[in-house]
Design an enzyme around this catalytic site. Structure first.
Site, PDB file in Angstrom:
ATOM      1  N   SER A  74       0.860  -1.189   0.000  1.00  0.00           N
ATOM      2  CA  SER A  74       0.000   0.000   0.000  1.00  0.00           C
ATOM      3  C   SER A  74       0.891   1.233   0.000  1.00  0.00           C
ATOM      4  CB  SER A  74      -0.869   0.025   1.264  1.00  0.00           C
ATOM      5  OG  SER A  74      -1.584   1.236   1.353  1.00  0.00           O
ATOM      6  N   TYR A 125      -1.501  -0.445  10.528  1.00  0.00           N
ATOM      7  CA  TYR A 125      -1.663  -0.812   9.117  1.00  0.00           C
ATOM      8  C   TYR A 125      -0.449  -0.338   8.312  1.00  0.00           C
ATOM      9  CZ  TYR A 125      -3.729  -1.037   4.428  1.00  0.00           C
ATOM     10  OH  TYR A 125      -3.974  -1.322   3.098  1.00  0.00           O
TER      11      TYR A 125
HETATM   12  P1  NAD Z   1     -11.359  -5.988   1.032  1.00  0.00           P
HETATM   13  O1  NAD Z   1     -11.700  -5.909   2.479  1.00  0.00           O
HETATM   14  O2  NAD Z   1     -12.461  -5.903   0.047  1.00  0.00           O
HETATM   15  O3  NAD Z   1     -10.538  -7.304   0.716  1.00  0.00           O
HETATM   16  C1  NAD Z   1      -9.678  -7.939   1.612  1.00  0.00           C
HETATM   17  C2  NAD Z   1      -9.802  -9.417   1.390  1.00  0.00           C
HETATM   18  O4  NAD Z   1      -8.923 -10.105   2.268  1.00  0.00           O
HETATM   19  C3  NAD Z   1     -11.220  -9.922   1.675  1.00  0.00           C
HETATM   20  O5  NAD Z   1     -11.598 -10.798   0.648  1.00  0.00           O
HETATM   21  C4  NAD Z   1     -11.065 -10.640   2.983  1.00  0.00           C
HETATM   22  O6  NAD Z   1     -12.001 -11.685   3.141  1.00  0.00           O
HETATM   23  C5  NAD Z   1      -9.633 -11.182   2.837  1.00  0.00           C
HETATM   24  N1  NAD Z   1      -9.061 -11.561   4.115  1.00  0.00           N
HETATM   25  C6  NAD Z   1      -8.970 -10.815   5.232  1.00  0.00           C
HETATM   26  N2  NAD Z   1      -8.441 -11.546   6.224  1.00  0.00           N
HETATM   27  C7  NAD Z   1      -8.195 -12.777   5.710  1.00  0.00           C
HETATM   28  C8  NAD Z   1      -7.679 -13.979   6.257  1.00  0.00           C
HETATM   29  N3  NAD Z   1      -7.309 -14.075   7.542  1.00  0.00           N
HETATM   30  N4  NAD Z   1      -7.542 -15.048   5.445  1.00  0.00           N
HETATM   31  C9  NAD Z   1      -7.927 -14.973   4.162  1.00  0.00           C
HETATM   32  N5  NAD Z   1      -8.462 -13.884   3.594  1.00  0.00           N
HETATM   33  C10 NAD Z   1      -8.594 -12.798   4.375  1.00  0.00           C
HETATM   34  O7  NAD Z   1     -10.292  -4.843   0.787  1.00  0.00           O
HETATM   35  P2  NAD Z   1      -9.391  -4.525  -0.499  1.00  0.00           P
HETATM   36  O8  NAD Z   1      -9.356  -3.066  -0.614  1.00  0.00           O
HETATM   37  O9  NAD Z   1      -9.817  -5.336  -1.672  1.00  0.00           O
HETATM   38  O10 NAD Z   1      -7.959  -5.000   0.013  1.00  0.00           O
HETATM   39  C11 NAD Z   1      -7.147  -5.927  -0.706  1.00  0.00           C
HETATM   40  C12 NAD Z   1      -5.692  -5.636  -0.396  1.00  0.00           C
HETATM   41  O11 NAD Z   1      -5.345  -4.353  -0.943  1.00  0.00           O
HETATM   42  C13 NAD Z   1      -5.385  -5.557   1.100  1.00  0.00           C
HETATM   43  O12 NAD Z   1      -4.127  -6.147   1.342  1.00  0.00           O
HETATM   44  C14 NAD Z   1      -5.323  -4.059   1.346  1.00  0.00           C
HETATM   45  O13 NAD Z   1      -4.539  -3.730   2.468  1.00  0.00           O
HETATM   46  C15 NAD Z   1      -4.711  -3.590   0.049  1.00  0.00           C
HETATM   47  N6  NAD Z   1      -4.922  -2.172  -0.247  1.00  0.00           N
HETATM   48  C16 NAD Z   1      -6.162  -1.671  -0.448  1.00  0.00           C
HETATM   49  C17 NAD Z   1      -6.306  -0.329  -0.733  1.00  0.00           C
HETATM   50  C18 NAD Z   1      -7.646   0.290  -0.982  1.00  0.00           C
HETATM   51  O14 NAD Z   1      -7.717   1.533  -1.031  1.00  0.00           O
HETATM   52  N7  NAD Z   1      -8.696  -0.484  -1.151  1.00  0.00           N
HETATM   53  C19 NAD Z   1      -5.184   0.502  -0.812  1.00  0.00           C
HETATM   54  C20 NAD Z   1      -3.929  -0.033  -0.601  1.00  0.00           C
HETATM   55  C21 NAD Z   1      -3.806  -1.384  -0.328  1.00  0.00           C
END
Ligand code: NAD
Length: 258
Positions: free
Chosen positions: A151, A164
């Protein structure tokens, strides 16, 4: 003359595929011809996604995975390879977030974030890499790929999101260490650092007044959609990127240079 990126014959494991970026990554790789393994805890969501992918002519499998549980990681990776064959591409995406002032962080808050984002991501990559290393036959071009989803928050401080941010900084450092140690075995390890993308992890926040104010401070006063990462994902997954290893690549609409 045209250039086409083709993933036919490739197997990709996507963790956290039950929503948001993971679901999109799985769809894109499937549409580009890869067999995708959808791994997460919410099996019902994964089955729905599998049906969507199959309806569009793609191939998908569902595997239960809790990245906070080492035994679950080992059995999910074994199950994935039994179902779909050897994994060529890992998208190490599962992640969680939680918001507190530093003085309010409890050991439980700390463990909630780091067990998934840091420890979980490490052991998923390790389990997949062990198998990739065993299969490596010295072909410099047909390399394996690990794409860690870090991120922009791993590179800068975001108020009330310290744990985070720390966990994602660890993913960045982990990516570089893995690239250095595993490059010799034909594994390219790179990280994507998204800026703000609207998904389950943050939509409540972006719908709030505070969230709207935050959007107004961004360079183009907008957040992204999961599909805005398609290009970078395909680049890092493709054989054509075999000279890119240990790269930390931002997809943030310019937020990182603010
Ligand atoms: P999201 O909450 O939609 O997706 C996260 C996914 O991880 C979900 O499917 C959840 O079920 C899964 N997950 C969580 N804990 C878990 C576990 N213990 N075992 C297996 N699966 C698990 O959010 P997102 O935005 O799609 O996030 C995806 C990735 O992108 C994450 O690593 C997040 O930190 C990163 N990210 C997101 C953003 C953003 O703005 N959305 C920005 C930077 C980084």
């Amino acid at each position: 003359m045209g250039v086409e990126v083709n993933f036919e014959g490739k197997v990709a494991l996507i963790t956290g595929a039950s929503s948001g970026l993971g679901a999109r990554f799985a769809k894109v790789l499937a549409m580009a011809g890869a067999q995708v393994i959808l791994a997460s805890r919410r099996i019902d969501h994964l089955k729905e996604l599998r049906a969507e992918i199959e309806a569009e002519g793609g191939a998908a499998h569902v595997v239960a995975l809790d990245v906070t549980d080492y035994a679950s990681i080992k059995s999910a990776v074994a199950h994935a390879e039994t179902e779909a064959g050897a994994i060529d591409i890992l998208v190490n995406n599962a992640g969680v977030s939680s918001s507190q002032r530093l003085i309010d962080v409890t050991p439980e808050d700390y463990a909630y974030v780091t067990d998934t984002n840091q420890r979980g991501a490490f052991f998923v990559a390790q389990e997949v890499a062990k198998r990739m290393i065993l299969r490596y036959k010295g072909d410099a071009r047909k390399q394996h790929r690990i794409i860690n989803i870090a991120s922009l928050a791993g590179q800068r401080v975001v108020p009330e999101l310290a744990v985070y941010c720390m966990s994602k900084a660890a993913v960045i450092q982990m990516t570089k260490s893995m690239a250095l140690e595993w490059g010799q075995f034909g594994i390219n390890v790179n990280a994507i650092c998204p800026g703000y993308i609207g998904t389950e992890i943050n939509l409540d926040h972006f719908s709030s007044e505070q969230g709207r104010q935050l959007i107004n401070t961004l360079p183009r006063k907008r957040i992204g959609k999961p599909e805005d990462l398609d290009g970078l994902l395909l680049l890092l997954a493709a054989e054509e990127s075999h000279f890119i290893n240990g790269a930390i690549m931002n997809a943030d609409d310019g937020m990182g240079v603010q």
